[in-house]
Design an enzyme around this catalytic site. Structure first.
Site, PDB file in Angstrom:
ATOM      1  N   GLU A  36       0.824  -1.210   0.000  1.00  0.00           N
ATOM      2  CA  GLU A  36       0.000   0.000   0.000  1.00  0.00           C
ATOM      3  C   GLU A  36       0.856   1.257   0.000  1.00  0.00           C
ATOM      4  OE1 GLU A  36      -3.129   0.481  -0.485  1.00  0.00           O
ATOM      5  OE2 GLU A  36      -3.549  -1.655  -0.664  1.00  0.00           O
ATOM      6  N   CYS A 191     -12.810   1.426 -15.661  1.00  0.00           N
ATOM      7  CA  CYS A 191     -13.163   2.838 -15.472  1.00  0.00           C
ATOM      8  C   CYS A 191     -11.887   3.670 -15.476  1.00  0.00           C
ATOM      9  CB  CYS A 191     -13.931   3.008 -14.166  1.00  0.00           C
ATOM     10  SG  CYS A 191     -14.813   4.579 -14.019  1.00  0.00           S
ATOM     11  N   CYS A 198     -16.730   1.494 -20.901  1.00  0.00           N
ATOM     12  CA  CYS A 198     -18.067   1.485 -20.293  1.00  0.00           C
ATOM     13  C   CYS A 198     -18.892   0.286 -20.739  1.00  0.00           C
ATOM     14  CB  CYS A 198     -18.796   2.783 -20.602  1.00  0.00           C
ATOM     15  SG  CYS A 198     -18.011   4.249 -19.893  1.00  0.00           S
ATOM     16  N   CYS A 201     -18.488  -2.486 -18.339  1.00  0.00           N
ATOM     17  CA  CYS A 201     -18.608  -2.137 -16.921  1.00  0.00           C
ATOM     18  C   CYS A 201     -19.878  -2.702 -16.291  1.00  0.00           C
ATOM     19  CB  CYS A 201     -18.595  -0.622 -16.760  1.00  0.00           C
ATOM     20  SG  CYS A 201     -18.694  -0.087 -15.031  1.00  0.00           S
ATOM     21  N   CYS A 207     -24.846   4.168 -13.852  1.00  0.00           N
ATOM     22  CA  CYS A 207     -23.808   5.209 -13.802  1.00  0.00           C
ATOM     23  C   CYS A 207     -24.340   6.521 -14.373  1.00  0.00           C
ATOM     24  CB  CYS A 207     -22.570   4.745 -14.576  1.00  0.00           C
ATOM     25  SG  CYS A 207     -21.244   5.965 -14.601  1.00  0.00           S
TER      26      CYS A 207
END
Length: 354
Positions: A36, A191, A198, A201, A207
């Site tokens: 991370e 995205c 799209c 997606c 959306c």
DNA sequence: AAGCCGGGGTT
DNA sequence: AACCCAGGCTT
């Protein structure tokens, strides 16, 4: 309210998500944490080789806590944002001393560790412990800004606050580990910032931005600002043995804590370098040889680096301590060096092209 | 709220 | 060359 959002996302993740990242193997809090931190403002493909080398050298939190700081920095050399490396080791020492070597599973406690903010704390809690916690990284910001058509640049407090609210609202109680990975994968694979896919997606039908045909308008872009131009001399001081003088940079500021070439006042003319090295460093040098200069760009300014090579007749005159020291070429390259300095020392002709 | 902090991939 | 990336810290 039933969360179609998370269900559709998880269904997509099971079939198309990334299930093979290095930090998914032998997953534990230490590995999740290191990944991370490395991934802050840094892309996955860049991080992978660094992560693997880092884990080979520092397999657990004790190895990291006990290592020489130069060893940690050398493994960070080229990754950038070097405060991350110093904070990483500081946090490792805190975990060993105050938490018995175990990472807490509570976001508030994690946030007390150096280098861990709200999103990173949540990512560790969710990924390592499977506890519910909402993350908000660049991927999630983009997905949520589009899904809810949140206007404005996420650097603004009001925009960020809305995005956090959406992030909290969508985070499910179950399968949090997978959900956290899923929403990041969607942002990275579908995205995307430009040319989002799209049609592939799982969230397309709900959306808002897509319904308006305006997906790429979100999130709002950062206001642009001209970057100042700065310039500096970089002295390649070389003794008869072929050793090079390096200077450790102060812990704060650019390239903090790294070894670099000594910088000289850019106001000096080429004909003044010799005298200056003698007065400032006590080094008697030959005529400077000017190497082709190059421009290095940081996130907030451009730096024109003008290298000058000078042969030193009295190397012993310079201090040999924690700040100023002579290194053979191979020794130097094993240190934590700024990326452009590493390039300059290995392939000066490449540096000239930058 | 805005600036500081890197290097590299993408467009 | 602009833009941004699995952000956090400092002022």
């Amino acid at each position: 309210m039933p969360e179609r959002f998370a269900d559709r996302l998880l269904d997509w993740y099971d079939r198309h998500g990334r299930h093979d990242l290095p930090w998914h193997d032998n997953q534990n809090a230490y590995r999740v944490w290191v990944s991370e931190i490395m991934l802050q403002q840094t892309q996955v493909t860049t991080v992978i080789p660094y992560f693997n080398a880092f884990m080979a050298r520092f397999p657990d939190v004790h190895a990291l806590a006990n290592a020489p700081v130069d060893d940690v920095l050398s493994h960070w050399s080229g990754l950038g944002y070097y405060a991350r490396a110093r904070n990483l080791q500081k946090a490792a020492q805190t975990v060993v001393q105050d938490f018995g070597g175990e990472f807490p599973d509570d976001p508030e406690q994690l946030e007390t560790l150096s280098g861990i903010g709200r999103s990173t704390a949540a990512a560790i809690v969710a990924q390592a412990y499977g506890k519910r916690a909402a993350i908000l990284d660049g991927n999630v910001k983009r997905v949520l800004a589009r899904y809810h058509a949140v206007p404005g640049w996420p650097g603004q407090t009001a925009v960020l606050k809305q995005l956090w609210q959406h992030a909290e609202a969508h985070t499910p109680d179950t399968r949090v580990r997978d959900y956290t990975q899923a929403i990041m994968d969607l942002g990275a694979m579908v995205c995307t910032r430009s040319r989002p896919k799209c049609e592939a997606c799982p969230l397309q039908q709900d959306c808002t931005a897509h319904a308006r045909g305006e997906a790429t308008l979100y999130p709002g872009s950062k206001p642009k600002k001209a970057k100042p131009e700065k310039t500096t001399w970089m002295a390649i001081l070389e003794d008869a043995d072929g050793r090079i003088l390096l200077e450790r940079r102060p812990p704060t500021g650019i390239w903090g804590g790294l070894w670099s070439l000594p910088e000289l006042d850019p106001a000096l003319g080429a004909d003044e370098l010799q005298d200056h090295c003698e007065q400032k460093l006590g080094l008697r040098c030959g005529e400077p040889e000017l190497i082709s200069g190059f421009r290095h760009t940081f996130s907030h300014y451009h730096l024109h680096i003008q290298p000058a090579r000078l042969l030193v007749h009295n190397a012993n005159a310079a201090a040999d301590d924690d700040v100023l020291a002579w290194f053979h070429r191979d020794e130097a390259l094993a240190l934590g060096l700024p990326a452009p300095i590493r390039t300059l020392l290995t392939e000066p002709e490449q540096a000239a092209l930058l």
